[in-house]
Design a protein around this motif. Structure first.
Motif, PDB file in Angstrom:
ATOM      1  N   VAL A  53       0.830  -1.203   0.000  1.00 26.92           N
ATOM      2  CA  VAL A  53       0.000   0.000   0.000  1.00 26.92           C
ATOM      3  C   VAL A  53       0.866   1.255   0.000  1.00 26.92           C
ATOM      4  O   VAL A  53       0.515   2.270  -0.625  1.00 26.92           O
ATOM      5  CB  VAL A  53      -0.946  -0.008   1.219  1.00 26.92           C
ATOM      6  N   GLY A  56       4.690   3.510  -4.294  1.00 28.82           N
ATOM      7  CA  GLY A  56       4.052   4.134  -5.446  1.00 28.82           C
ATOM      8  C   GLY A  56       4.635   5.508  -5.709  1.00 28.82           C
ATOM      9  O   GLY A  56       5.674   5.896  -5.154  1.00 28.82           O
ATOM     10  N   ARG A  85      -5.080   2.743  -3.332  1.00 36.14           N
ATOM     11  CA  ARG A  85      -4.237   1.556  -3.159  1.00 36.14           C
ATOM     12  C   ARG A  85      -4.852   0.456  -2.300  1.00 36.14           C
ATOM     13  O   ARG A  85      -4.574  -0.728  -2.523  1.00 36.14           O
ATOM     14  CB  ARG A  85      -2.885   1.972  -2.562  1.00 36.14           C
TER      15      ARG A  85
END
Length: 364
Positions: A53, A56, A85
């Protein structure tokens, strides 16, 4: 002199030299090592989940992710985690758990480590129904929960029909594990050919979407995709746990199971339906993610040192496998790949290992 009877202290109940745990009419053997393995898998899953999570374009640390999950964090952090996410990570964990439990049930029923939904063609059967809905009716262009449930129901029907076909063709006074695997491989080849035929005759736009789905992907996962697989894992997983006592008796052989009061044929049918339903729903949500249902139960079996694949440990192993593979596919590789490609790369060598192991047993 009068002899008094010897008074012996009550010993704790035990099974095969191990202390037993009793809760009302239920009882089981205490296995601290297996409990520790399950706890370790749960911790690994939590860490990999938070790491997935957090990685990114807008990076977040594990404490930041945990802070958002418990209700804290800034507005942008909550948007990135909760809206962008978290659905993808949850879908990956639930799909991995569903596939792993499906594989564990199927391997226990058939007593064959090679039996899994993707090897027996059940995943391909579910894919045929889902691809038919995407390519022929254009349902993939719809949005919302209705479209997701449509693909889910189609995949469930396709998986059940394929499982029934494999079961009937392999029936000969009973179901033998290796015969079931061979029939399943043949049915799987037929389903793959049918998928290819549909793609050849479909519109190029639908083919592109279907081809991406067939590789097994979590890209674009939304909350509307989380709910069907959540219901499958909770309801069908609870059913498999309830049936696990009959499954344990069936592992001793059909004659022993019948002597313990278990209806073998009915129990096999119920467990097979649960296994197929979990695999079909997981496939409808994320596509056919290969080798998770095959490898996760066998890895969990070796970690816990059980005689047969354990359900809870298998579910956690499958969730770790899919979430970890998605992390690799998203962030470590030069370009983002569908998660099914990563699981196939990891699962292929494991399948070869199982084939060699089964061949050695047959030779001995």
């Amino acid at each position: 002199m009068t002899a008094h009877p010897t008074v012996r202290s009550a010993a704790p109940p035990s099974v095969a030299g191990r202390p037993a745990f009793r809760l009302g009419p239920l009882s089981t053997v205490r296995r601290p090592a297996r409990v520790l393995v399950v706890l370790a898998l749960a911790i690994v899953l939590f860490l990999v989940f938070c790491l997935n999570v957090g990685r990114g374009d807008y990076p977040l640390s594990i404490p930041d992710v945990v802070n958002v999950l418990v209700g804290g964090g800034s507005r942008i952090e909550r948007f990135v985690v909760m809206d962008l996410r978290l659905p993808r990570a949850l879908t990956g964990a639930l799909v991995g758990a569903a596939l792993a439990v499906s594989g564990a049930l199927m391997q226990s029923i058939t007593r064959n480590s090679l039996a899994s939904p993707d090897i027996l063609g059940i995943t391909s059967g579910a894919s045929v129904a889902a691809i038919s809905l995407i390519v022929l009716s254009g349902t993939s262009t719809a949005v919302g929960l209705f479209a997701t449930l449509g693909v889910t129901l189609a995949a469930l029907v396709g998986g059940l029909l394929t499982a029934a076909l494999v079961y009937l063709l392999s029936w000969r006074g009973g179901v033998q594990g290796m015969r079931l695997v061979l029939v399943g491989i043949a049915i799987n080849a037929m389903m793959v050919a049918l998928i290819g035929w549909m793609l050849v005759n479909a519109d190029i736009t639908d083919v592109t979407r279907a081809q991406l789905w067939l590789t097994g992907t979590l890209s674009g996962a939304t909350w509307s995709q989380v709910w069907p697989v959540t219901a499958a894992v909770v309801l069908l997983g609870a059913g498999s746990v309830i049936m696990s006592f009959r499954l344990s008796a069936m592992r001793l052989g059909p004659d022993t199971a019948r002597s313990l009061g278990v209806d073998v044929q009915r129990s096999q049918a119920v467990l097979l339906v649960i296994s197929v339903a979990m695999a079909a729903i997981a496939t409808s949500v994320a596509g056919p993610i290969g080798f998770v249902a095959l490898a996760a139960p066998q890895i969990a079996l070796r970690l816990t040192r059980c005689a047969e694949p354990p359900l809870i440990a298998s579910a956690l192993t499958g969730a770790v496998t899919v979430v970890g593979s998605d992390l690799v596919a998203r962030t470590i590789l030069p370009v983002e790949l569908p998660v099914g490609i990563v699981t196939s790369v990891l699962g292929g060598p494991f399948l070869l290992y199982l084939l060699v192991r089964v061949n050695r047993k047959a030779t001995v």
